[in-house]
Write a protein that holds these residues in place. Structure first.
Motif, mmCIF file in Angstrom:
data_model
loop_
_atom_site.group_PDB
_atom_site.id
_atom_site.type_symbol
_atom_site.label_atom_id
_atom_site.label_comp_id
_atom_site.label_asym_id
_atom_site.label_seq_id
_atom_site.Cartn_x
_atom_site.Cartn_y
_atom_site.Cartn_z
ATOM 1 N N LYS A 339 45.703 51.405 28.672
ATOM 2 C CA LYS A 339 44.790 50.702 27.760
ATOM 3 C C LYS A 339 45.114 51.066 26.318
ATOM 4 O O LYS A 339 45.070 50.234 25.425
ATOM 5 C CB LYS A 339 43.328 51.076 28.060
ATOM 6 C CG LYS A 339 42.780 50.438 29.322
ATOM 7 C CD LYS A 339 41.322 50.821 29.484
ATOM 8 C CE LYS A 339 40.743 50.329 30.788
ATOM 9 N NZ LYS A 339 39.339 50.707 30.947
ATOM 10 N N ILE A 342 48.199 49.281 25.133
ATOM 11 C CA ILE A 342 47.894 47.870 24.848
ATOM 12 C C ILE A 342 47.195 47.751 23.498
ATOM 13 O O ILE A 342 47.529 46.902 22.675
ATOM 14 C CB ILE A 342 47.017 47.260 25.979
ATOM 15 C CG1 ILE A 342 47.822 47.184 27.287
ATOM 16 C CG2 ILE A 342 46.520 45.869 25.604
ATOM 17 C CD1 ILE A 342 46.978 46.979 28.539
ATOM 18 N N PHE A 370 51.971 41.749 27.375
ATOM 19 C CA PHE A 370 51.736 41.046 28.643
ATOM 20 C C PHE A 370 52.162 41.925 29.820
ATOM 21 O O PHE A 370 51.440 42.054 30.803
ATOM 22 C CB PHE A 370 52.489 39.708 28.677
ATOM 23 C CG PHE A 370 52.331 38.988 29.991
ATOM 24 C CD1 PHE A 370 51.208 38.217 30.231
ATOM 25 C CD2 PHE A 370 53.277 39.122 31.001
ATOM 26 C CE1 PHE A 370 51.030 37.566 31.461
ATOM 27 C CE2 PHE A 370 53.110 38.489 32.227
ATOM 28 C CZ PHE A 370 51.980 37.710 32.449
ATOM 29 N N GLU A 373 49.614 44.678 30.286
ATOM 30 C CA GLU A 373 48.343 44.170 30.800
ATOM 31 C C GLU A 373 48.490 43.746 32.264
ATOM 32 O O GLU A 373 47.569 43.906 33.058
ATOM 33 C CB GLU A 373 47.868 42.984 29.961
ATOM 34 C CG GLU A 373 47.362 43.408 28.601
ATOM 35 C CD GLU A 373 46.574 42.304 27.941
ATOM 36 O OE1 GLU A 373 45.341 42.351 27.986
ATOM 37 O OE2 GLU A 373 47.192 41.393 27.375
ATOM 38 N N PHE A 374 49.653 43.195 32.590
ATOM 39 C CA PHE A 374 49.907 42.777 33.961
ATOM 40 C C PHE A 374 49.890 43.999 34.879
ATOM 41 O O PHE A 374 49.309 43.977 35.960
ATOM 42 C CB PHE A 374 51.254 42.049 34.052
ATOM 43 C CG PHE A 374 51.498 41.407 35.388
ATOM 44 C CD1 PHE A 374 50.907 40.193 35.708
ATOM 45 C CD2 PHE A 374 52.288 42.031 36.353
ATOM 46 C CE1 PHE A 374 51.104 39.606 36.951
ATOM 47 C CE2 PHE A 374 52.490 41.452 37.594
ATOM 48 C CZ PHE A 374 51.896 40.229 37.891
ATOM 49 N N LEU A 377 46.338 45.029 35.379
ATOM 50 C CA LEU A 377 45.643 44.085 36.261
ATOM 51 C C LEU A 377 46.006 44.345 37.727
ATOM 52 O O LEU A 377 45.179 44.240 38.622
ATOM 53 C CB LEU A 377 46.053 42.658 35.872
ATOM 54 C CG LEU A 377 45.183 41.541 36.391
ATOM 55 C CD1 LEU A 377 43.835 41.536 35.700
ATOM 56 C CD2 LEU A 377 45.857 40.205 36.164
ATOM 57 N N VAL A 448 44.695 37.984 31.443
ATOM 58 C CA VAL A 448 45.053 39.070 30.518
ATOM 59 C C VAL A 448 44.804 38.575 29.104
ATOM 60 O O VAL A 448 44.897 37.376 28.843
ATOM 61 C CB VAL A 448 46.535 39.500 30.684
ATOM 62 C CG1 VAL A 448 46.767 40.164 32.024
ATOM 63 C CG2 VAL A 448 47.467 38.330 30.515
ATOM 64 N N THR A 449 44.508 39.498 28.192
ATOM 65 C CA THR A 449 44.135 39.053 26.840
ATOM 66 C C THR A 449 45.320 38.439 26.110
ATOM 67 O O THR A 449 45.139 37.616 25.231
ATOM 68 C CB THR A 449 43.552 40.202 26.003
ATOM 69 O OG1 THR A 449 44.477 41.293 26.065
ATOM 70 C CG2 THR A 449 42.224 40.661 26.511
ATOM 71 N N SER A 450 46.576 38.821 26.489
ATOM 72 C CA SER A 450 47.716 38.224 25.777
ATOM 73 C C SER A 450 47.875 36.752 26.152
ATOM 74 O O SER A 450 48.604 36.025 25.508
ATOM 75 C CB SER A 450 49.002 39.000 26.072
ATOM 76 O OG SER A 450 49.114 39.264 27.444
ATOM 77 N N PHE A 489 39.593 44.328 29.416
ATOM 78 C CA PHE A 489 41.010 44.118 29.719
ATOM 79 C C PHE A 489 41.217 43.160 30.898
ATOM 80 O O PHE A 489 42.046 43.376 31.761
ATOM 81 C CB PHE A 489 41.720 45.444 30.010
ATOM 82 C CG PHE A 489 41.832 46.333 28.804
ATOM 83 C CD1 PHE A 489 42.933 46.260 27.971
ATOM 84 C CD2 PHE A 489 40.816 47.223 28.487
ATOM 85 C CE1 PHE A 489 43.031 47.068 26.841
ATOM 86 C CE2 PHE A 489 40.895 48.024 27.365
ATOM 87 C CZ PHE A 489 42.018 47.945 26.534
ATOM 88 N N GLY A 490 40.400 42.090 30.947
ATOM 89 C CA GLY A 490 40.627 41.052 31.947
ATOM 90 C C GLY A 490 39.981 41.290 33.306
ATOM 91 O O GLY A 490 40.060 40.449 34.174
ATOM 92 N N TYR A 491 39.380 42.469 33.523
ATOM 93 C CA TYR A 491 38.694 42.676 34.799
ATOM 94 C C TYR A 491 37.356 43.379 34.561
ATOM 95 O O TYR A 491 37.101 43.898 33.477
ATOM 96 C CB TYR A 491 39.569 43.476 35.779
ATOM 97 C CG TYR A 491 39.982 44.840 35.274
ATOM 98 C CD1 TYR A 491 39.236 45.981 35.593
ATOM 99 C CD2 TYR A 491 41.110 45.009 34.468
ATOM 100 C CE1 TYR A 491 39.603 47.224 35.121
ATOM 101 C CE2 TYR A 491 41.483 46.258 33.992
ATOM 102 C CZ TYR A 491 40.722 47.366 34.328
ATOM 103 O OH TYR A 491 41.077 48.600 33.864
#
Length: 817
Positions: A339, A342, A370, A373-374, A377, A448-450, A489-491
């Motif tokens: 985190k 990122i 990306f 973040e991937f 995730l 993902v935020t990107s 962060f997407g989740y």
């Protein structure tokens, strides 16, 4: 097409405060007004915003016209061949596929040609409401287009399958780039372009909404825009019901209609490794797919990994689950490290943009972001969701939230109530079904935020205060509690949990929690019935066996939440109503360390004053809270991370401030998370941080040193430079936190977790100092937080530091502090 989304999704960015905008970006509203009358300035700012909204819309209108042109381009040659001996399509097929496109193109071309000069030769009195009103009055053409949309798509698909020439044409239509764009053309499929008019009405309505917001009520445009918005909204609500079934229906070769009910990205544990899958739930089948790798410009397709007819799908019981493979859980500190990486890349992207950096450098950073973040995730989910095919194999997904798991389970169980038949799909049927997934999916991007546009809301950064009051609507008495989740962060992550209210149909929790938000946009509340039956416990760590009674989600609207007052709300879930209140404190507001007016207490009073008054080396409050945590909280899961009840913390604060004789009795009765919360609050409310404002810049520089010897020299010198009460208290706390981390296998609190919780609390500067460090709340702040966490982590990972040794050791640090 991304350009259109970028051009029109600018709204959130434009509407942000000027202070939050990146310097130098084209959308930063530059106020041309000097210190005149406030009312005039606000009106002027509104008109300036009007211009920004319009120029952004104009840019997207140009892209839309280019898309319609690209769609019309093959129509003339196709019509010309229709009357020859070798037609590509019949006239009727051409009419069906391109129905009303010419009319829509002409309406928008006329609108664009009229609006363009008004925006280019801008003056504050310009009127253009009549243009929007006229555009809205021609929405009947769109109604005709929408009514024909399904047939147009089906015809285009059939023609592609039976005619190679048309297939080639429809797979690569060339769309002209905007005038000032480097890209001359982009390739788009006909199917994608046919959806653009449907998309456009929604977007035009959003723009009308924003124009109205920034148009003074006495401006001649105001009533015209109001009228246009009313027409557009009525039109949208009338067609929305029509569009959805068309977007989600698939016909099987047998002629049955199969609807897409739900889809989304899930992590599957397959052959011991984590794989990202796109899972599709249809009315009678669950299909697990992944995107095929395709050549640039080619139509993307899904590849089916497996499917289970819902008639054969069962959820294994906890006992059966025991035989499933053990889930390897990634340590928290690795997730936290990622985190931070990122956040650091985000800051670099912002800096590059602000300095008009090279787009290649920005793209490289975005690619790196990306990838990180991937990874996050893929590796953060740990809650198992098992699916079993009664005729064979079992499958295991990992989710980050119990909310999500129950959503999937409920959606499947609801469909299973219908009379479903078991079946086997032939390879052709499976191909048709998988082929429809790309067109039907409702979730298009990996979360993902990107993947977000720059203009999308970055979410909220700061602290959300939530009071869970009570709940009603239970049929029978039960042991009930609630948990709170927010996205990050997407989740989604579980952040707080109320106590269990025993044997009741109307629980009254009245508990307050402070939840840290990291770009969050939603709050979820889950209501559980506590299970005390030990036989039902699952061996799997992460499996929650308590029964979910209800769940609900609300959007965290920055405008609604960012008020000083509490905002009360009710969330309805399966007939249960949960009453709660919330308010939000932004990062910069939470930075305020306000000194106490009364010097008799301990909160908000300098540490040197307190220790002198108490004749102690470490404040009594710090010693007592630490002693209590070590006595009965050191094995508590999430100690210092889980929020304590705010009312309990306030009660303890009052008792310590009054130096009440009953402190020890109260401590022994109090929930351990409230005691941990009181200790954190004490450090947070010190008029200056424990590691002092004066040394803050030096700590930031010291931790950034690369040479280990130089860093050690600097970091120890800085400790020696602290006033004695600060240093002794810091070393006392340090040893306690190390003892807490020794129990990590039980309490799940690593050194890194503890550094994340305490770093900002012990280091973040008081308000006067912090202004120099704060520019963009979400990005620069997270950069500061990362450094604060790293400083504390450095000392936590250091061999024991003794006060006497430290003072005796006279290594000199080369630079003045």
């Amino acid at each position: 097409m991304e350009e259109e989304e970028e051009a029109i999704g600018y709204l959130d960015k434009v509407l942000e405060d000027e202070d939050d905008s990146e310097p130098g970006t084209p959308t930063s509203p530059v106020s041309p007004f000097s210190a005149g009358e406030k009312g005039e300035r606000d009106a002027g700012k509104g008109l300036e915003m009007r211009k920004l909204v319009l120029s952004g819309f104009l840019a997207s209108e140009e892209i839309y016209i280019n898309q319609l042109e690209a769609l019309l381009l093959p129509m003339k040659p196709l019509k010309a061949t229709a009357t020859t001996s070798q037609p590509v399509l019949t006239l009727q097929q051409i009419e069906t596929i391109f129905y009303k496109i010419q009319d829509i193109y002409e309406i928008h071309k006329e609108f664009y040609d009229s609006l363009c000069p008004k925006v280019q030769q801008w003056d504050s009195n310009v009127t253009m409401g009549h243009l929007f009103q006229k555009l809205a009055s021609q929405l009947g053409v769109y109604k005709a287009f929408v009514d024909n949309y399904k047939i147009a798509l089906e015809t285009a698909e059939k023609c592609s399958q039976s005619n190679y020439q048309f297939q080639k044409i429809s797979e690569e239509l060339k769309v002209k780039g905007p005038k000032d764009s480097k890209e001359s053309h982009t390739s788009v499929t006909m199917e994608a372009l046919l959806y653009k008019p449907i998309d456009r009405v929604t977007r035009s309505t959003l723009v009308l909404h924003d124009l109205l917001k920034h148009t003074p009520a006495d401006h001649p445009d105001y009533p015209l825009l109001q009228d246009a918005l009313r027409i557009s909204q009525n039109f949208l609500s009338s067609i929305n019901e029509d569009i959805d079934p068309r977007r989600t229906a698939v016909t099987t070769p047998k002629g049955e209609t199969r609807q897409l009910v739900k889809d989304g990205f899930l992590v599957e544990l397959s052959e011991g490794s984590r794989k990202l899958r796109h899972v599709f739930l249809f009315t009678d089948v669950l299909l697990c797919a992944k995107l095929k790798k395709t050549a640039v410009g080619k139509h993307q397709q899904y590849d089916c990994k497996w499917y289970v007819p819902l008639a054969d799908l069962v959820f294994p019981s906890p006992e059966e689950s025991e035989h499933c493979p053990q889930v390897h859980v990634i340590p928290d500190h690795e997730l936290e490290d990622m985190k931070m990486k990122i956040s650091a890349i985000k800051s670099e992207v912002q800096k590059e943009k602000a300095n008009k950096g090279q787009s290649r450098a920005i793209e490289r950073l975005k690619k790196k972001m990306f990838e990180n973040e991937f990874w996050l995730l893929l590796n953060s989910p740990a809650i198992p969701f098992r699916i079993h095919n009664r005729n064979g194999k079992s499958y295991l997904f990992l989710l980050s939230s119990d909310y999500e798991r129950s959503e999937w389970r409920e959606a499947i169980q609801k469909l299973q109530k219908k009379d479903l038949q078991a079946f086997v799909l032939s390879s052709v049927e499976l191909q048709v079904l998988t082929g429809s997934c790309f067109k039907l999916r409702t979730v298009h991007n990996i979360p993902v935020t990107s993947n977000k546009d720059d203009d999308e809301s970055p979410g909220l950064y700061g602290f959300l205060h939530v009071i869970v009051h009570s709940a009603k609507g239970f049929k029978q008495s039960a042991n009930l509690y609630c948990t709170l989740e927010v996205d990050s962060f997407g989740y989604f992550v579980s952040k707080a949990k109320t106590r269990v209210f025993r044997d009741t149909t109307e629980p009254q929790w009245n508990e307050e929690f402070e939840i840290e938000l990291e770009g969050s946009q939603s709050l979820r509340i889950l209501c559980y019935e506590k299970c005390y039956d030990k036989t039902k416990l699952n061996k799997d760590n992460n499996e929650i066996v308590d029964k979910i009674m209800g769940k609900g989600q609300i959007q965290l609207d920055p405008q609604a939440v960012q008020t000083k007052n509490w905002h009360m709300d009710v969330i309805e879930m399966n007939g249960i109503k949960v009453e709660f209140s919330m308010k939000f404190t932004s990062r910069d507001m939470s930075l305020k360390r306000t000194p106490s007016k009364k010097q008799t207490g301990v909160f908000g009073v300098k540490i040197s004053v307190v220790t002198k008054r108490e004749r102690s080396k470490v404040p009594y409050i710090v010693r007592q809270c630490i002693e209590e945590v070590e006595k009965r909280g050191i094995e508590e899961v999430g100690i210092y991370r889980i929020s304590g009840v705010a009312t309990d913390i306030q009660a303890l604060k009052a008792v310590f401030d009054a130096n009440n004789k009953d402190i020890l009795v109260m401590l022994s009765d109090m929930d351990i998370n409230a005691i941990a919360g009181t200790l954190k609050l004490y450090f947070r409310e010190l008029p200056e941080p424990l590691l002092t404002d004066r040394l803050y810049p030096a700590f930031m520089e010291g931790i950034a040193l690369s040479d280990p010897a130089a860093k050690e020299n600097c970091m120890m010198h800085l400790l020696r430079s602290l006033p004695d009460p600060n240093l002794i208290t810091f070393l006392f706390l340090l040893e306690h936190l190390k003892r807490v981390a020794e129990k990590e296998p039980i309490n799940k609190m690593s050194l890194h977790n503890l550094a994340t919780v305490f770093g900002p609390t012990l280091l973040r500067p008081s308000e006067g100092e912090s202004k120099a460090h704060l520019t963009l709340a979400s990005d620069i702040w997270s950069h500061d937080v990362m450094a604060q966490v790293q400083v504390l982590l450095y000392y936590l990972q250091h061999p024991p530091i003794s006060f006497t040794e430290l003072k005796r050791n006279t290594l000199y640090f080369s630079t003045d502090v």
